[in-house]
Design a protein around this motif. Sequence first.
Motif, PDB file in Angstrom:
ATOM      1  N   LEU A 121       0.845  -1.200   0.000  1.00  0.00           N
ATOM      2  CA  LEU A 121       0.000   0.000   0.000  1.00  0.00           C
ATOM      3  C   LEU A 121       0.875   1.243   0.000  1.00  0.00           C
ATOM      4  N   LYS A 122       1.948   1.166   0.789  1.00  0.00           N
ATOM      5  CA  LYS A 122       2.879   2.291   0.853  1.00  0.00           C
ATOM      6  C   LYS A 122       3.444   2.580  -0.536  1.00  0.00           C
ATOM      7  N   ILE A 123       3.820   1.506  -1.214  1.00  0.00           N
ATOM      8  CA  ILE A 123       4.383   1.675  -2.557  1.00  0.00           C
ATOM      9  C   ILE A 123       3.316   2.215  -3.505  1.00  0.00           C
ATOM     10  N   MET A 124       2.126   1.686  -3.372  1.00  0.00           N
ATOM     11  CA  MET A 124       1.042   2.140  -4.252  1.00  0.00           C
ATOM     12  C   MET A 124       0.811   3.638  -4.081  1.00  0.00           C
ATOM     13  N   ARG A 125       0.900   4.075  -2.830  1.00  0.00           N
ATOM     14  CA  ARG A 125       0.683   5.501  -2.575  1.00  0.00           C
ATOM     15  C   ARG A 125       1.789   6.351  -3.165  1.00  0.00           C
ATOM     16  N   LEU A 166       3.337   5.735  -5.992  1.00  0.00           N
ATOM     17  CA  LEU A 166       3.184   5.830  -7.456  1.00  0.00           C
ATOM     18  C   LEU A 166       2.432   7.112  -7.790  1.00  0.00           C
ATOM     19  N   PHE A 204       0.334  -7.382  -7.017  1.00  0.00           N
ATOM     20  CA  PHE A 204       0.727  -6.156  -6.328  1.00  0.00           C
ATOM     21  C   PHE A 204      -0.503  -5.359  -5.903  1.00  0.00           C
ATOM     22  N   LYS A 231      -2.533  -7.110  -3.206  1.00  0.00           N
ATOM     23  CA  LYS A 231      -1.975  -6.954  -1.854  1.00  0.00           C
ATOM     24  C   LYS A 231      -2.203  -5.544  -1.318  1.00  0.00           C
ATOM     25  N   ALA A 232      -1.921  -4.575  -2.203  1.00  0.00           N
ATOM     26  CA  ALA A 232      -2.069  -3.180  -1.761  1.00  0.00           C
ATOM     27  C   ALA A 232      -3.511  -2.912  -1.334  1.00  0.00           C
ATOM     28  N   GLU A 271      -4.344  -4.448   1.898  1.00  0.00           N
ATOM     29  CA  GLU A 271      -3.767  -3.650   2.982  1.00  0.00           C
ATOM     30  C   GLU A 271      -4.599  -2.409   3.269  1.00  0.00           C
ATOM     31  N   ALA A 272      -5.098  -1.822   2.175  1.00  0.00           N
ATOM     32  CA  ALA A 272      -5.931  -0.628   2.353  1.00  0.00           C
ATOM     33  C   ALA A 272      -7.202  -0.968   3.120  1.00  0.00           C
TER      34      ALA A 272
END
Lengths: 168, 565
Positions: free
Chosen positions: A101-105, A107, B6, B9-10, B13-14
């Motif tokens: 999620l951290k990585i997604m944010r 981007l 990816f 998973k993200a 997590e959210a």
Amino acid sequence: MTKAELTRYVTLYRKTVCAAALCYVKSMADAEDIAQEVFLKLYTTDTRFESDEHVKAWLIRCAVNLGKSLLRSHWHRNALPLDAAENIPSPESRGDGGEMLKIMRKLSRGNRIALYMHYYEGYTLEETAEILGISPNTVSSRLRRGREQLKKLLMTEGSTPDELQRFF
Amino acid sequence: MNYRDFFEKALAEAYREAPVTDDRTFVGEIDERARNMKNSNERKHRVFGAVAGTAAAVAMVGGSVLGVNFLNEHGGLKEGGGAAYQAENEPSVTTNALMSAADIAEANAKTEVPATFVHETAAETITVNSYEFDGKTLNINCDTVFDNELEKYYKPESRAFALVDGMKNMDAFSFMGEPDENIKYVFVSTNIISDRTINQTMTVVLEDYADSLDLIFPPTVHDEFNVPEYTFTATVNAENVTPAVNEETGKMVYHSDIVDEDFVLSDAQTEKQTTIAIDLSRIEAEAGDFDLWFYIDGALQEELTRTIDFPGEERIEWDISAETGIHEYRIDVLSRSTGEVGTLFRGQVDFTNDTPQKLFGEGDDMEFNSGVFRKLNEALHGDPSQIAGIYPPEEGWEPPSEEEIEALVAQSTEKTLAQLKEKSPVLFDLFYNNQDLYASSSDPWLYGDEAWAVLAERGGLDGEYNIKGRENMKDKFTFCHSEFFIEDGGLPVYPFTGGTVEYADWYQGWGRLVLVHSDDGHYWLYYHLADIGVREGDTVTTDTVLGNSGSTGFTEGIKLGIMVY
């Protein structure tokens, strides 16, 4: 649209709408707000939909637009400090969520939604372009940049080359 | 792992981070909102009903993608006032939703945007559906603020915002229409400066977002909103700290200052929560240790000892949690250095609704008994042997009625304005006489470095800002709440330009404010300052420190507000 139909679409597409919205906002709580707005529109619109796929594309487009306008809107910024106070984090949720999620944010938003539409929802370049209201060329360059960005982010987050290999 | 994984998973997590409601509840909420919308639509029918049918018929023939096109081609319809209503019902959503960039560009090209636009809506075209006041923000949900005249100029990249009493820094808005289509509902939320507003003049401004900085429409569309439920007031004028004797008890009472009240809802259904923040910075008193007692309904909730250096940036925050219902709260204070004791503040909060609401207020009326301050010390000779215990709550005390509150607020507003007019005609003129506000750090479109450049440009400085002022704040700013949000207070603030100081004092809601009249005729405002280092009449240069950054007035953190007239 009847309530039963709405319920069906919510069951089918709520996660999709939330995910699309999450490409524009930071928290799932905001994404949920957008989702509610989007489904409200669906519920009240007079549009004749040709198929479920049509509904889906319409919903995503709505979510993207609302996400953008939320980003722009003053209110959103206004609301931030209050949100921060409202969501008193429990010990587990303190922090920035999980790794991915951290990585997604991290981007950038344009890349994020393009990657999401193409790789997760499985839309083609052209379909993605149509739904997002941008040209296929833009989609393709966003995908390219998004992939690069993601790779870099994963590297800095400590993924091993082996993992990356598998990823790409 | 691939891309799909990816995202999987993200997203998981959210969801973990913010659990969501179940689908059933979700649908239920939407259903309820739809019904509310329907009700408000019916109200509009009554306003527009006669013409709507005709407009719909023509719209079908026109078959255009956007309401703007339609209106351009059939401008004559605007007389009817029905087109705005019609546009809302126009079912061309499919096309709109998937409208290509080229279509949007074409629509834009067809839309002639006038250099200026002056139009006042008929009063009945604005319908206020509901208000929601959470103690900090007033959300006004109003329908069809834009009539067809305004809609004509609407472009897909436009957006609207609202001014309340001409104050741009209180604006907020979001469109709730079809994506990139005509405006249907405008949810306007405004921060309240409570001492000025019960009847608000709301102005809705349409701004071209695509072309960023230029206002297309001057603020002209307006209507008056009556907000009958609005009983909240947060600011009490600290400049009127005057001693008085409570006739019933014979004790000295003081009117003190309460600035800023944050209401925060907890998740719990029955127990609700709010925070009261009390700004003591204007109160002159002896520095020293203070004991504070916090009561709800007469029962002691919390006890606190604090060292408070007066005058300074002192703020007491107190979280109230209480069951649903109406509760009275009170804060008593004891000064250890002087032995003074008294009720600093008391009030009533309504926890019956979803939103805790303060039931009564408005400064001069509120009972701010304060025995801890210097003036009182002088009056009572500051004899520590006079410590007698906690000042008891008065019996038979009743909050004022709504009419009384309304009258008090009106009275207070008048008084405040009169005071300002007397104290600083220049500032009064800027704030209340529709002077051109060229730019403000509160403008929602301004970010970071850009904001500095734009401020400088609008202020006639060719975009050259005082690098010293900016450098000083460098990396300290993030953009938040549309003002320069600073991590640390106490940073020296340099003016954009030299000039004469016209005003250097506190002003309600703005906190400590410095007004610089620059040599080229512009008026620059710097506010939310922690302290002020200049005096009225001083000549300043770009090297003069006006004061230090702070969080006085209505802010949610340490900020620097800048405006240029």
